[in-house]
Design an enzyme around this catalytic site. Structure first.
Site, PDB file in Angstrom:
ATOM      1  N   THR C  81       0.832  -1.204   0.000  1.00  0.00           N
ATOM      2  CA  THR C  81       0.000   0.000   0.000  1.00  0.00           C
ATOM      3  C   THR C  81       0.868   1.257   0.000  1.00  0.00           C
ATOM      4  OG1 THR C  81      -1.744  -1.163   1.194  1.00  0.00           O
ATOM      5  CG2 THR C  81      -1.807   1.236   1.260  1.00  0.00           C
ATOM      6  N   LYS C 110       6.720   6.957  23.484  1.00  0.00           N
ATOM      7  CA  LYS C 110       7.008   8.079  24.387  1.00  0.00           C
ATOM      8  C   LYS C 110       5.765   8.722  24.973  1.00  0.00           C
ATOM      9  CE  LYS C 110      11.480   9.338  22.453  1.00  0.00           C
ATOM     10  NZ  LYS C 110      12.181  10.248  21.531  1.00  0.00           N
ATOM     11  N   ARG C 131      -1.656   5.028   7.949  1.00  0.00           N
ATOM     12  CA  ARG C 131      -2.040   3.649   8.234  1.00  0.00           C
ATOM     13  C   ARG C 131      -1.896   3.456   9.731  1.00  0.00           C
ATOM     14  NH1 ARG C 131      -2.891  -0.848   4.873  1.00  0.00           N
ATOM     15  NH2 ARG C 131      -2.502  -2.765   5.970  1.00  0.00           N
TER      16      ARG C 131
END
Lengths: 338, 338, 338
Positions: C81, C110, C131
């Site tokens: 993709t 984090k 994504r």
């Protein structure tokens, strides 16, 4: 066999081994799979274009591949090789899509075959640079690909672009390849670099090869047989000092720890046996050179780096020109126009 | 020392601290290694070019670095910093080769030294942006590189481009740097951002620094000594509310969990002590600003984001302009022409 | 609801469903979040531009997005993709900054929120392809982003660009979408591809859907309810051979091993039940086609690949045109001029 070569590498071979000017450069390749596919005429053409690329590079690159897309499809990491190809593509104005993580969309993770992956990429890229962990993968990819495949190393098989840049370096540094004496040193059993280089050297005249390897990584019989059949004179030696004095090229290689698996003892025994030191350099002829495919660990002393005969960083740089030439030749670029 | 600076950062310093117009921009850098290497004249030049870059960006970029290649050589991941540099390079028409996984072709995996890696990359790239886990790496790279090295963070050492963008943000938001009072808050022991910023602030006049840190991550003595030697007035405070009322800049930082290792208790004790809330904002002056190098966790309440004094996202954006300016200055680009 | 659609996808809807020529292409999108956001008029516009993109591609691309930067922000790997989007961007002259490792600068490592990451990237990129592993992420990103967000898959939620290319393939291969009979085969419970396609098909007239799935991965009730409410005729079938004979489109999908976790037995039971073999092809009509979102494992026999009705590799190629069209529509490109 000539016809077969022409098909596999896409060269248009005509009478006498010259090539029809199918492209503005007069040289076109379809795929780059194995060093053996290239005959001497083709290597001459490739090196001629690489020399042109040195000028192109000096002038800051050109745009002859603008609009073209190269896919770096690396199933194992090799940042150096990837960078070299990607830099070459950018220098000619092309674009790059890139992964060092190709296993993630491959047979390994979801069960897709290499062939399916290549077919899909055929829609997205104009040329595919493939690095794979399985010997023979590049050939499989080329068999079904509609765009050029360039083999950037497949398993213990081939790494043809490294072999080309090695040969190009010898010609550039020494002025000729015919007639040279070369020592290949280090891991001769597993180093695909040396294997590919031996195949290519056999296409030249009066080559003498001195093999210097620790016992556990000696040159394999297949290559020795190939050299014998092609009238290359070779010998297996044990003294690097003695060999250093008589060669034009000293080609050192790294003992590849990763090939030893858990045979740690064998690795420790092999490394450090043959090291290029200032003392070895002192034995070498004035016009000889030291080469290394890099990375090195400690098989060449850093004290050697400043010696003008230390050619290994220039050799790495030549990789850029060779890859620029290969990309241009595969994509039918018009260097002059751009 | 001026001469030494000129060598290390490549600025051509002449009488009175001005710079010869070595390039069309009148400002040229060789390497960007440490914040301390930059004197005030150089910072002024850099900020001037950064302001020009804001216009370039507004007009959709330009092509002044077309044909140039930047290598992102990241030995540890820092996608934000990498994206900022790569975006800057693209905005100026340049190309990028990139890895966040440089350990794979480095000393760690095969035993290659950083020096060798840099020498090889010198053949492939026109500038190298280096992120490394070892303090001092950028300096080592610059010592042997034939192309500019830009330090994108080396271990607990420096992160000079972050310091530049911080300072640029202060000047842009407040109109001046001389005479400001700034609170630095949070992890002052480990945060290299704050450390670099303190070095740079000491080059300006009448700076007052208020340090507000949990006990386990207080500012170290080396920086306090440096500030004292450079006549910067500083104090260590315990009430964020009190400090907020008197500062021009409140520079908040994240308590970096990854620096605490298994001292989970210390981490839990340190975090959450000093949080910028709407209540803290209510104490701040109308013209003051809140900065943060980002990422943040919860040390700034999201309710603060809509306050016009919350400058941290503008600060991140300024990173793009500063990096565009640094790339152009290192590569001798002609912004006007492109 | 029309107005709401216009806001979310940025189309300028006027009387009768046509679109004001807000751009040289006469079609503009703000974000691409869910397939349902697109009505039939918008799909028609999108497919018209995709057809233009086929010409652009044939002519080697153009430069209509030169100076624009696309960020590939992938929180989970999906090289295929990603490559498709990045190739589309390059074909239009744009630049790309890319990570498949976005977790490293995100909430996971984090503690940064997706919202903060997007805000920062807003300064570096002109469009963000996202994504993410969490359903609803793309919508959250779009809610705060100042640049277009394109959803490249969010968790088990949506993968709208895949749905668009599927529909585009049907129209291109069959000449129409209204009135078709389609079999959806394989993992209908987890496959977001099929789910999104069902949503889109419901916008067309006289659609009949035949569902063929192993027991453990049958179509869920939410989709069946949606189809019923939109007057789509559907049925659940057990014989692939019987269904093959009556459909215009056979849409095969992979049984996704990764969705089964440790229920290995269920996976083994589900796979291999419905395979498209030459025997199944023999039952299919002359003008029918076989589609597959790829990758495939063994649910389509490779012996089928050479059958002209095997449309799946052409379908993957269409993904490039659709993504070129979406990028151009989101960025307001002038295809004609470039």
């Amino acid at each position: 066999m000539r016809a077969d070569l022409a098909t596999r590498v896409g060269a248009v071979a005509v009478d006498g081994g010259s090539f029809t000017p199918a492209t503005p450069m007069g040289f076109r390749l379809h795929h780059v799979i194995e060093a053996q596919d290239f005959n001497r005429g083709m290597l001459d053409q490739l090196f001629r274009i690489a020399r042109e690329m040195e000028s192109v590079h000096e002038q800051g690159g050109n745009r002859c591949l603008t609009g073209k897309i190269m896919a770096s499809l690396f199933y194992e990491e090799s940042t150096r090789t990837r960078f070299s190809f990607e830099s070459a593509m950018h220098k000619l104005g092309g674009s790059v899509i890139s992964t060092e993580n190709a296993k993630q969309f491959s047979s390994v993770s979801k069960g897709e075959t290499l062939e399916d992956t290549i077919r899909i990429l055929n829609g997205y890229a104009d040329i595919i640079v493939l690095r794979h962990y399985e010997s023979g993968s590049a050939k499989r990819a080329a068999d079904i690909s509609t765009v050029p495949i360039v083999n950037a190393g497949d398993g213990t098989g081939q790494h043809p672009t490294q072999a080309f840049l090695d040969l190009y370096t010898i010609e550039k540094e020494l002025g000729h390849i015919d007639g040279i004496t070369i020592a290949v040193v280090g891991d001769l059993a597993n180093g695909r670099t040396v294997r590919s280089l031996c195949y290519l050297l056999s296409k030249y005249r009066s080559i003498r090869i001195r093999m210097v390897a620790p016992d556990v990584v000696k040159m394999r019989d297949d290559i020795k047989g190939y050299l014998a059949r092609h009238d290359v004179v070779f010998s297996e030696e044990t003294s690097l000092e003695d060999v250093a004095a008589e060669v034009d090229v000293l080609y050192q290689t790294r003992i590849q720890k990763e090939r030893f698996g858990d045979r740690e003892e064998d690795y420790e025994q092999a490394r450090g046996v043959y090291v290029v030191t200032p003392e070895v350099m002192a034995r070498m002829q004035r016009g000889a050179i030291v080469m290394h495919p890099l990375p090195r660990v400690d098989e060449i002393d850093v004290a050697v780096d400043d010696d003008p005969r230390a050619a290994y960083f220039r050799q790495a740089q030549n990789g850029l020109y060779i890859r620029m030439a290969l990309l241009a030749a595969c994509l039918g670029a018009d260097i002059a126009r751009a």
